[in-house]
Write a protein that holds these residues in place. Structure first.
Motif, short mmCIF file in Angstrom:
data_model
loop_
_atom_site.label_atom_id
_atom_site.label_comp_id
_atom_site.label_asym_id
_atom_site.label_seq_id
_atom_site.Cartn_x
_atom_site.Cartn_y
_atom_site.Cartn_z
N ARG A 154 0.81 -1.23 0.00
CA ARG A 154 0.00 0.00 0.00
C ARG A 154 0.85 1.29 0.00
NH1 ARG A 154 -4.96 -0.32 0.96
NH2 ARG A 154 -4.78 -2.02 2.48
N ASN A 157 -5.50 12.61 -3.11
CA ASN A 157 -4.71 12.84 -1.89
C ASN A 157 -4.75 14.31 -1.48
OD1 ASN A 157 -3.99 10.14 -1.60
ND2 ASN A 157 -2.11 10.39 -2.78
N ALA A 179 -0.09 3.79 -2.98
CA ALA A 179 -1.01 4.87 -2.59
C ALA A 179 -0.72 6.23 -3.22
CB ALA A 179 -1.06 4.99 -1.07
N HIS A 213 -6.25 3.07 -1.76
CA HIS A 213 -6.80 3.68 -0.56
C HIS A 213 -8.06 2.98 -0.06
CE1 HIS A 213 -4.12 7.20 -0.57
NE2 HIS A 213 -4.13 6.99 -1.88
#
Length: 181
Positions: free
Chosen positions: A33, A164, A37, A44
């Motif tokens: 991850r 993000n 990510a 996510h």
């Protein structure tokens, strides 16, 4: 034994990634991850086998309509990455390809081999005319793959999506059927 598989090397295979493999996929995402990510929204929200199954099922449903499709990349029998046709629009002859790989499997040419194989299939078997590669400018490794495939940079969509917490630019690279080797 797998029913459908393409050997990339003696130890690496590309094959469909399907809903029945949700537990393995969820474990893979959990394992890598932090690496995925920054680039992939699904890293996510895939948190367990159920969310992985739902994600893989969406691609299975899309594939059943001759649309997008997803593949896993296994190295020595362990899921280490994958590839997808996020968009696969047969009537227009346009598709969008993406790839990802765990850090442990990098540096072996597997992403480039995978992308070349899928591009060849899209052009020669399915008759696609154009393959797009969309990437944030910060993802230099992905841009390097687009260049190795012979793709041309076509432009940047500025601040086209939020990810993000930041509005992201997106570069468009593409390869046309008559440009492929």
């Amino acid at each position: 034994m797998t029913l459908f598989s393409h050997d990339l090397t003696d130890s690496a295979q590309l094959r469909p990634l399907e809903p029945w493999q949700a537990e393995e996929f969820a474990q893979y995402v959990d394992r890598v991850r932090p690496h995925l990510a920054p680039w992939l929204p699904w890293a996510h929200f895939i948190k367990d086998p159920d969310s992985a199954r739902q994600f893989l099922q969406r691609y299975a449903d899309t594939q059943s309509q001759d649309g997008g499709r997803m593949f896993g990349l296994w190295v020595d029998g362990k899921l280490e990455g994958g590839a997808l046709f996020r968009i696969f629009d047969v009537p227009s002859g346009v598709c969008e390809m993406g790839v990802w790989l765990s850090p442990d499997a990098q540096g072996k040419g597997l992403v480039t081999q995978t992308a070349r194989h899928l591009a060849d299939w899209a052009f020669r078997v399915r008759g696609m005319h154009r393959i797009e590669w969309r990437v944030t400018p910060a993802n230099t490794r992905s841009i390097a793959v687009a260049k190795r495939l012979g793709m041309r940079y076509e432009g940047t969509l500025r601040q086209v999506f939020a990810f993000n917490g930041v509005r992201q630019d997106l570069e468009i690279w593409a390869l046309l059927a008559d440009e492929s080797a």
